[in-house]
Write an enzyme that holds these catalytic residues in place. Structure first.
Site, PDB file in Angstrom:
ATOM      1  N   ASP A 364      42.232  47.546  43.759  1.00 36.44           N
ATOM      2  CA  ASP A 364      41.197  46.615  43.331  1.00 36.44           C
ATOM      3  C   ASP A 364      41.841  45.360  42.743  1.00 36.44           C
ATOM      4  OD1 ASP A 364      38.359  46.023  42.566  1.00 36.44           O
ATOM      5  OD2 ASP A 364      39.214  46.123  40.554  1.00 36.44           O
ATOM      6  N   GLU A 400      43.074  44.566  47.954  1.00 33.58           N
ATOM      7  CA  GLU A 400      41.931  43.660  47.885  1.00 33.58           C
ATOM      8  C   GLU A 400      42.540  42.337  47.424  1.00 33.58           C
ATOM      9  OE1 GLU A 400      37.453  43.489  46.020  1.00 33.58           O
ATOM     10  OE2 GLU A 400      39.098  44.018  44.677  1.00 33.58           O
TER      11      GLU A 400
END
Length: 744
Positions: A364, A400
């Site tokens: 993330d 990401e």
């Protein structure tokens, strides 16, 4: 009463004295609480602490039994060995040191702290003013000091015995080019699943039910990508509204599985789930959140890192260390530029890859992990650590590649060995099928592996993770059913979530009885699934999209731990079942034709030695597209011809794959597309028509003008002779003859 019998209190005091007297120096490595078969070694890093107390609790974690000062300090690690400790021992830390917020120090021994290396947590976090290192009602806020004990409210750590019998299952080690991700939520996937026992639903034990990995395998999925399972915290503002942090992007303990996903106190449930997935050939990928923690900014609670060594664990403003750098948008940023913090993250990753046997990680806000104080650096400490590590360099690593910090958007900029979520693919595919003008040139780049972003330094097409939907944003059903977000259930006045979704309701906002709109929506779902699954790159399917799960227009269901986000297995309609079968067909087709997952980018150049082009772009006339056609903003129909004779690898020889023709028509009306003449072939065999998903298509001769329905996708394979056509048909039918899936 026998006066010689000691009282219970006396026995407890004696045991406490015995434990204190038996504490030994122990070792500074490994960090955390480590059971060696005889006792437990405790080791905690803190560069600025003056004293560390180990606090022992009863099995429930409710009653503190004693405090033992760790006796030794080596290389900024406090450590001690307790021979009386065993697996199951419940503990926490109290760390002494300066409380000087202006200098970045927030030590407060009144706050019980979670061990950053804790392998399991006990109890639930209960919000209260005692969790904060300062007095909430003091006008000086975080400069004040709170002396109330937080132990009754905070979670505790438990020493574990890591022993587990893995049996004969092994990691599937699926090659990157054959990987198909399926993004799913541990709880949401099984909470309403009728084939999972009720007591197991919503837990790791539920995912370990053989019906679950069998279902994924029947779809053709190779890897389950789980939303965060590291122990996390429900934000106080959500608790006040009666909501929960459903997605889990609020981590607190990077080695511990989230307790709410455990059916029992046994941490081995996670291993059992991984073992079952591997037995079915399914890899397990973890979505991990190392960019921030649940402690927030200077006004947040003191739960772990903040009280252990705030100035080391977090990035603070250089000239005002009272305040935190907030590149994450969550209040704080983990400081991976610090050696010990980087070590913690690397240790965590290795723990899950080795001890828990997971197959990879999706990071993330990964740009933050690669950011040094001077900015993003693809040769920064974290990325270098992953590249050289013998364990981490061998698992799947997915970034990401963005955050909200300076220079935060880095799609295509991660180093070799990494895959990246490609939001350009998502947005371009949505826009193309929506009918936006001028999208075609960019669309062509996306469906061929986004070579403009990834074709460098020996990176392969699999480096782009192609997705149309993910947990964040509209799911597939809502993407074609809503123009606008409908997030009222989140309690934020519909202000949260993205407003620019490239979505289209096709005439009616939300559910409708209009047959024409329903038919068009279903075809658009098939169009986007076909585009995503059959494009070059690594496809990622969002759980529930294969049967049209809806979140009622909520494109930010992070707080919806309820039927909005849980998959409704019993509510799947006939249309949903048909969509699921079509999804299986698409995945089977991808696996049947290696030209769709070759490890070389197609570039369209003519190979004179082989006398072949790897890709040709065709107009509806069946001829090469002209520059004018590429520049025509109203051009919404074209064909992509992938020649199986093109060079497969670095060895200069002709390929032997099938030749495919893929036709994309985002125009609102029928377009007659002339099937081109191709050397070494006689006919085109129809494979897929999103307007006729269940029809067995026939063979068509060169020059046939195929009526391509408005807003539809088609796929044809070149057939050289009738016998080849029959064999190809039989082979494809065999691939599609997959095992019946649960609830199909």
């Amino acid at each position: 009463m026998d006066t010689l019998s000691p009282t219970a209190d006396a026995l407890t005091q004696f045991a406490q004295r015995l434990r204190r007297s038996s504490i030994a120096e122990g070792k500074p490595f490994p960090l955390g609480a480590t059971w060696d078969g005889l006792g437990v070694n405790f080791a905690l890093f803190s560069a600025h602490a003056t004293k560390v107390e180990l606090c022992l609790f009863d099995d429930s974690g409710e009653t503190e039994l004693e405090r033992i000062e760790l006796p030794e300090y080596t290389d900024e690690v406090w450590h001690g060995y307790l021979p009386s400790a065993r697996p199951g021992t419940v503990y926490g830390y109290r760390v002494h040191g300066p409380y000087e917020p202006d200098a970045g120090h927030r030590f407060n021994p009144n706050k019980l702290l979670i061990d950053p290396y804790a392998k399991q947590l006990v109890g639930e976090l209960r919000w209260g003013p005692e969790l904060f290192g300062y007095r909430l009602d003091d006008p000086d806020k975080d400069k004040s000091f709170d002396d109330r004990d937080s132990a009754p409210l905070v979670q505790k750590c438990r020493v574990i015995d890591p022993a587990f019998t893995w049996g004969t299952s092994r990691k599937p080690e699926t090659p990157w080019e054959r990987t198909i991700f399926y993004e799913m939520h541990v709880k949401g996937f099984t909470k309403l699943h009728p084939l999972v026992p009720e007591a197991d639903r919503g837990t790791f034990a539920g995912l370990a039910n053989p019906n679950i990995p069998a279902y994924l395998r029947s779809l053709g999925i190779t890897a389950a990508e789980l939303l965060p399972i590291h122990a996390f915290v429900d934000d106080s503002y959500l608790v006040d509204k009666g909501l929960h942090n459903y997605w889990g992007y609020n981590s607190l303990a990077f080695f511990a599985p989230e307790p709410r996903y455990l059916r029992s106190p046994l941490a081995t449930e996670f291993k059992a789930m991984v073992n079952q997935c591997h037995a079915h050939g399914i890899e397990v990928i973890l979505d991990v959140v190392y960019n921030h923690t649940a402690e927030g900014n200077e006004l947040g609670p003191t739960l772990s890192f903040k009280g252990i060594d705030n100035a080391s664990y977090y990035r603070l403003l250089p000239d005002q260390p009272r305040y935190y750098i907030n590149d994450t948008g969550t209040g704080n940023t983990v400081n991976l530029s610090h050696q010990r913090v980087l070590q913690m993250v690397a240790d965590s990753l290795r723990y899950w890859a080795t001890e828990m046997r997971v197959d990879g990680f999706r990071f993330d806000l990964a740009t933050i992990l690669a950011r040094e104080p001077y900015g993003f650096d693809e040769g920064g400490g974290f990325l270098d650590a992953c590249r050289q590590d013998p364990v981490l360099s061998g698992v799947k690593l997915i970034a990401e590649p963005w955050d909200i910090g300076p220079g935060g958007y880095q799609v295509g900029q991660f180093p070799p060995g990494w895959a990246e979520w490609n939001d350009k693919f998502r947005d371009t595919v949505r826009s193309f099928w929506k009918g936006d003008p001028g999208v075609l040139p960019d669309f062509a780049k996306r469906i061929t592996g986004s070579g403009d972003l990834f074709n460098k330094r020996g990176r392969k097409p699999w480096a782009t993770v192609n997705f149309v939907t993910a947990h964040d944003g509209f799911n597939l059903n809502d993407l074609v059913s809503y123009n606008d977000k409908h997030n009222e259930a989140n309690g934020e006045g519909n202000r949260d979530g993205h407003s620019d979704n490239h979505s289209w309701n096709h005439g009616v906002e939300g559910p409708t009885d209009d047959a024409e709109i329903i038919a068009l929506r279903e075809r658009q779902k098939r169009n986007m699934l076909a585009t995503m699954i059959l494009s070059h790159g690594t496809p990622m399917l969002l759980a529930g999209d294969e049967f049209g799960h809806s979140q009622n227009g909520n494109n930010n269901a992070y707080a919806q731990d309820n039927e909005i986000a849980w998959l409704g297995w019993l509510g799947i309609t006939s249309q949903g079942r048909a969509l699921r079968e079509f999804t299986r067909k698409l995945i089977a087709a991808r696996k049947a034709f290696p030209i769709l997952y070759r490890s070389r980018f197609v570039v369209g150049s003519h190979n004179e030695e082989l006398d072949v082009k790897d890709v040709a772009w065709l107009s509806p006339a069946g001829e090469d597209m002209t520059i004018e056609q590429w520049q025509d903003e109203n051009n919404r129909c074209f064909g992509m011809l992938l020649d199986g004779r093109a060079q497969e690898s670095g060895v200069k020889r002709r390929g032997s794959d099938a030749t495919l023709l893929l036709i994309y028509n985002a125009h609102f009306d029928v377009v007659n597309f002339t099937l081109p003449q191709v050397p070494e072939g006689k006919t085109w065999l129809g494979l897929i028509d999103t307007n006729q998903p269940d029809v067995q298509l026939a063979a068509f001769p060169f020059g046939h003008a195929y009526a391509v329905t408005g807003r539809s996708f088609l796929a044809f394979v070149l057939s050289s002779e009738e016998s080849t056509t029959r064999r190809l048909r039989q082979g494809l039918d065999a691939i599609l003859d997959v095992a019946e899936a649960p609830l199909s």
